[in-house]
Design a protein around this motif. Structure first.
Motif, PDB file in Angstrom:
ATOM      1  N   VAL A 103       0.858  -1.187   0.000  1.00  0.00           N
ATOM      2  CA  VAL A 103       0.000   0.000   0.000  1.00  0.00           C
ATOM      3  C   VAL A 103       0.893   1.235   0.000  1.00  0.00           C
ATOM      4  CG1 VAL A 103      -1.869   1.255   1.130  1.00  0.00           C
ATOM      5  CG2 VAL A 103      -1.734  -1.245   1.377  1.00  0.00           C
ATOM      6  N   ILE A 104       0.762   2.047  -1.029  1.00  0.00           N
ATOM      7  CA  ILE A 104       1.436   3.342  -1.072  1.00  0.00           C
ATOM      8  C   ILE A 104       0.336   4.371  -1.292  1.00  0.00           C
ATOM      9  CG2 ILE A 104       3.204   4.775  -2.137  1.00  0.00           C
ATOM     10  CD1 ILE A 104       4.537   2.210  -3.142  1.00  0.00           C
ATOM     11  N   PHE A 105      -0.024   5.063  -0.235  1.00  0.00           N
ATOM     12  CA  PHE A 105      -1.211   5.920  -0.258  1.00  0.00           C
ATOM     13  C   PHE A 105      -0.865   7.262   0.374  1.00  0.00           C
ATOM     14  CE2 PHE A 105      -5.546   7.245   0.170  1.00  0.00           C
ATOM     15  CZ  PHE A 105      -6.224   6.537  -0.804  1.00  0.00           C
ATOM     16  N   SER A 106      -1.246   8.340  -0.281  1.00  0.00           N
ATOM     17  CA  SER A 106      -0.725   9.649   0.106  1.00  0.00           C
ATOM     18  C   SER A 106      -1.787  10.607   0.630  1.00  0.00           C
ATOM     19  CB  SER A 106      -0.042  10.296  -1.101  1.00  0.00           C
ATOM     20  OG  SER A 106      -1.016  10.740  -2.017  1.00  0.00           O
ATOM     21  N   ALA A 107      -1.288  11.642   1.256  1.00  0.00           N
ATOM     22  CA  ALA A 107      -2.049  12.851   1.580  1.00  0.00           C
ATOM     23  C   ALA A 107      -1.059  13.999   1.542  1.00  0.00           C
ATOM     24  CB  ALA A 107      -2.700  12.751   2.954  1.00  0.00           C
ATOM     25  N   ILE A 149      -5.242   0.866   5.632  1.00  0.00           N
ATOM     26  CA  ILE A 149      -5.615   0.003   4.504  1.00  0.00           C
ATOM     27  C   ILE A 149      -4.864  -1.318   4.585  1.00  0.00           C
ATOM     28  CG2 ILE A 149      -5.542  -0.239   1.984  1.00  0.00           C
ATOM     29  CD1 ILE A 149      -5.900   2.901   1.924  1.00  0.00           C
ATOM     30  N   SER A 150      -3.585  -1.260   4.930  1.00  0.00           N
ATOM     31  CA  SER A 150      -2.812  -2.503   5.048  1.00  0.00           C
ATOM     32  C   SER A 150      -3.358  -3.384   6.164  1.00  0.00           C
ATOM     33  CB  SER A 150      -1.335  -2.194   5.281  1.00  0.00           C
ATOM     34  OG  SER A 150      -1.102  -1.723   6.589  1.00  0.00           O
ATOM     35  N   MET A 151      -3.763  -2.771   7.278  1.00  0.00           N
ATOM     36  CA  MET A 151      -4.269  -3.554   8.409  1.00  0.00           C
ATOM     37  C   MET A 151      -5.640  -4.156   8.121  1.00  0.00           C
ATOM     38  SD  MET A 151      -2.952  -1.390  11.740  1.00  0.00           S
ATOM     39  CE  MET A 151      -2.881   0.258  11.038  1.00  0.00           C
ATOM     40  N   ILE A 152      -6.495  -3.408   7.426  1.00  0.00           N
ATOM     41  CA  ILE A 152      -7.830  -3.920   7.097  1.00  0.00           C
ATOM     42  C   ILE A 152      -7.731  -5.193   6.266  1.00  0.00           C
ATOM     43  CG2 ILE A 152      -9.885  -3.437   5.693  1.00  0.00           C
ATOM     44  CD1 ILE A 152      -9.577  -0.476   6.667  1.00  0.00           C
ATOM     45  N   ARG A 156       1.080  -7.088   3.700  1.00  0.00           N
ATOM     46  CA  ARG A 156       2.361  -6.933   4.369  1.00  0.00           C
ATOM     47  C   ARG A 156       3.500  -6.505   3.439  1.00  0.00           C
ATOM     48  NH1 ARG A 156       0.437 -11.687   7.264  1.00  0.00           N
ATOM     49  NH2 ARG A 156       1.695 -13.007   5.876  1.00  0.00           N
ATOM     50  N   GLY A 157       3.165  -6.100   2.227  1.00  0.00           N
ATOM     51  CA  GLY A 157       4.180  -5.616   1.306  1.00  0.00           C
ATOM     52  C   GLY A 157       4.594  -4.191   1.628  1.00  0.00           C
ATOM     53  N   VAL A 189      -1.776  -1.268  -3.715  1.00  0.00           N
ATOM     54  CA  VAL A 189      -2.946  -0.410  -3.563  1.00  0.00           C
ATOM     55  C   VAL A 189      -2.415   1.014  -3.423  1.00  0.00           C
ATOM     56  CG1 VAL A 189      -5.010   0.058  -2.182  1.00  0.00           C
ATOM     57  CG2 VAL A 189      -4.115  -2.286  -2.344  1.00  0.00           C
ATOM     58  N   THR A 190      -2.775   1.888  -4.350  1.00  0.00           N
ATOM     59  CA  THR A 190      -2.179   3.217  -4.339  1.00  0.00           C
ATOM     60  C   THR A 190      -3.223   4.292  -4.599  1.00  0.00           C
ATOM     61  OG1 THR A 190      -0.341   4.532  -5.220  1.00  0.00           O
ATOM     62  CG2 THR A 190      -1.553   3.193  -6.799  1.00  0.00           C
ATOM     63  N   GLY A 191      -2.868   5.529  -4.280  1.00  0.00           N
ATOM     64  CA  GLY A 191      -3.779   6.650  -4.493  1.00  0.00           C
ATOM     65  C   GLY A 191      -3.557   7.722  -3.449  1.00  0.00           C
ATOM     66  N   GLY A 192      -4.615   8.460  -3.146  1.00  0.00           N
ATOM     67  CA  GLY A 192      -4.501   9.525  -2.165  1.00  0.00           C
ATOM     68  C   GLY A 192      -5.853  10.045  -1.758  1.00  0.00           C
ATOM     69  N   ALA A 193      -5.883  10.725  -0.622  1.00  0.00           N
ATOM     70  CA  ALA A 193      -7.117  11.309  -0.114  1.00  0.00           C
ATOM     71  C   ALA A 193      -6.786  12.562   0.674  1.00  0.00           C
ATOM     72  CB  ALA A 193      -7.875  10.315   0.765  1.00  0.00           C
TER      73      ALA A 193
END
Length: 420
Positions: A103-107, A149-152, A156-157, A189-193
Motif C-alpha cells: 500500500v502506497i497511499f498519500s495525503a 488500509i494494510s491492516m484492514i 504486508r508488502g 494499492v495506491t492513491g490519495g485522499a
C-alpha cells in the motif's frame, strides 16, 4: 534486468461528484460542478465561503460509531475509496501472497481537522492541564491511511505515504509503478485522499490569495484557462488504483483498465508556492515521463492537466505543453477536471489518474467547464483544444496526467490502452 509490465485492475473513488467511480465519472462527463457553500464549518466571515465537498458520506457505513472516532475524515475517505477498488479488482486474498501486496497511499496534509480540534480543545481548556485524545497523533499523521488500509486487508508488502503537496498521489502512483516493475511486489494499492475543508486550511489559503472568492457563483468559480479565473476551489475526497504486475493479473483473469507505462518527477527549484513562469519544472517532468515510457510526444492523445484555475499556474502549464509537444500540441485534447471536482490537494493526482484511465477505456475526454465565450486570456493560445464545456469523443491511445505541488514538486504519469 527486464522490467515487468504494470496494469490497473481496480478503481475506487469518493469525490465531490459522487461517492463511487461510476457516479463520479458520469457527472464528470456531464460537466457538473461539485462546488457549493461550505457546510463543514461556519465560513461566513471568510473570504471564501464555498468548496467542493463530498456529499452524503456516512462513516457508519464503514465503521461503528466508536471505531469511526479513531479515524480523521481524510482516512475515512481513503478507506472508502480503497474498499471500492479492492472489490473492483476481484483480488482473492485467501489465495494471494499478502507479503507481496503493498500500500502506497498519500495525503498532502493529512488529519488537519483532527489537529484543529485537539489543539483548539487544549487552548480552550488550558486551566485543566494538557489533555489530549490518545488517538490524536495516529489520526493526524499523513501516513496513517496507508497503515489502515494494510491492516484492514492484512497486506504486508511495501507500505508508506508520499508527501509532495498537490503532487503527492501522483508520486504514490509512480512509486507503486516502479516497485512492481522492479519485481518488489505483485500488487500495490495506491492513491490519495484529503479532507482539508476546515477553518485553518481555508483561512490559510485565503491569506495566500490562492482560493477563488467567487462567493456569488460557486458552481462557476473553478474556471481553468479563462481570463476571469481568480484562484482554485478547495475540494475533498480520494481515489484508489490497484496496480498489478501484468503476468499476475493475466494469471487470475483480472479485468485490465489500462497499462501504466511511464512516470516522471522534477522540481521547479523556484518558489515555495508559485510555479516557474516559463514552466521549466513542468517541461522537465513531462519529458521525464515520456523518456521513461520510451514514447514520442506525438503518441500522446490527451493530457489531464494540473489546471488549478490560478492566474500564474495555468499559463506556465500551457507554455510547458507547447514546448514539449510542439506542433502536436494542437492535436491533443487537454482538460482540467479540477473545474468540476475542485482541487483535492494530495488526493488530486489519484482522482485525475482515474479520470485519465476512464477516458482511455471509454475513448472520451471529460471537459474543462466554466469557460465563457470571449473570456480569453491573451497569454493563452486558444488554438489548443481545452475541451471546453463539453466532453469530446476521440481516439485515445495514451494519455498523460500532470500534478504540481507547493514547494515546486512535479509528477506526471503516462497511461496507455492495454494490448497484450
Amino acid at each position: 534486468m527486464e522490467l515487468k509490465r504494470v496494469v490497473v485492475t481496480g478503481l475506487g473513488a469518493i469525490t465531490p461528484l459522487g461517492n463511487d467511480v461510476k457516479t463520479t465519472w458520469e457527472n464528470a462527463l456531464a460537466g457538473k460542478s461539485g462546488a457549493g457553500p461550505i457546510t463543514h464549518f461556519d465560513a461566513s466571515l471568510f473570504k471564501t465561503q464555498f468548496a467542493c465537498e463530498v456529499k452524503n458520506f456516512d462513516p457508519s457505513d464503514l465503521f461503528d460509531r466508536k471505531e469511526a472516532r479513531k479515524y480523521d475524515r481524510y482516512a475515512q475517505l481513503a478507506i472508502h475509496a480503497a474498499k471500492e477498488a479492492m472489490a473492483d479488482s476481484g483480488l482473492d486474498l485467501e489465495n494471494e501472497n499478502v507479503d507481496r501486496i503493498g500500500v502506497i497511499f498519500s495525503a498532502g496534509i493529512g488529519g488537519i481537522r483532527t489537529f484543529e480540534e485537539e489543539v483548539g480543545s487544549y487552548y480552550t481548556n488550558m486551566d485543566k492541564g494538557p489533555r489530549f485524545n490518545p488517538f490524536f497523533i495516529p489520526k493526524m499523521i499523513a501516513d496513517i491511511a496507508a497503515g489502515h488500509i494494510s491492516m484492514i486487508y492484512g497486506l504486508r508488502g511495501p507500505n508508506y505515504a508520499t508527501v509532495s503537496a498537490c503532487a503527492s498521489s501522483t508520486n504514490a502512483i509512480v512509486d507503486a509503478f516502479n516497485l512492481i516493475r522492479l519485481g518488489k511486489a505483485n500488487v500495490i494499492v495506491t492513491g490519495g485522499a484529503e479532507a482539508t475543508i476546515s477553518p485553518s486550511a481555508v483561512g490559510g489559503f485565503n491569506a495566500m490569495h490562492a482560493l477563488s472568492t467567487r462567493n456569488d457563483s460557486p458552481l462557476t468559480a473553478s474556471r481553468p484557462f479563462s481570463a476571469s479565473r481568480d484562484g482554485f476551489v478547495i475540494g475533498e475526497g480520494g481515489s484508489t488504483l490497484i496496480l498489478e504486475e501484468l503476468g499476475h493479473a493475466l494469471a487470475r483473469g483480472a479485468t485490465i483498465y489500462a497499462e501504466v507505462v511511464g512516470g516522471g518527477m522534477s522540481a521547479d527549484a523556484h518558489h515555495i508556492t508559485a510555479s516557474h513562469p516559463d514552466g521549466l519544472g513542468a517541461k522537465l517532468v513531462m519529458r521525464n515521463a515520456l523518456e521513461d515510457a520510451e514514447m514520442n510526444p506525438d503518441e500522446i492523445d490527451y493530457i489531464n492537466v494540473h489546471g488549478t484555475s490560478t492566474p500564474v499556474g495555468d499559463i506556465s502549464e500551457v507554455k510547458a505543453i507547447l514546448d514539449v509537444f510542439g506542433e502536436h500540441s494542437y492535436n491533443l485534447n487537454i482538460s482540467s477536471t479540477k473545474s468540476m471536482t475542485g482541487h483535492l490537494l494530495g488526493g488530486a493526482g489519484a482522482i485525475e489518474a482515474m479520470f485519465t484511465i476512464l477516458a482511455i477505456r471509454d475513448q472520451i475526454v471529460p471537459p474543462t467547464i466554466n469557460h465563457d465565450e470571449g473570456d480569453n486570456d491573451p497569454e493563452i493560445d486558444y488554438n489548443l483544444n481545452f475541451t471546453f464545456n463539453k466532453a469530446q469523443k476521440r481516439k485515445i491511445r495514451a494519455a498523460l496526467s500532470n500534478t504540481f505541488g507547493f514547494g515546486g514538486h512535479n509528477a506526471s504519469v503516462i497511461l496507455k490502452q492495454f494490448n497484450k
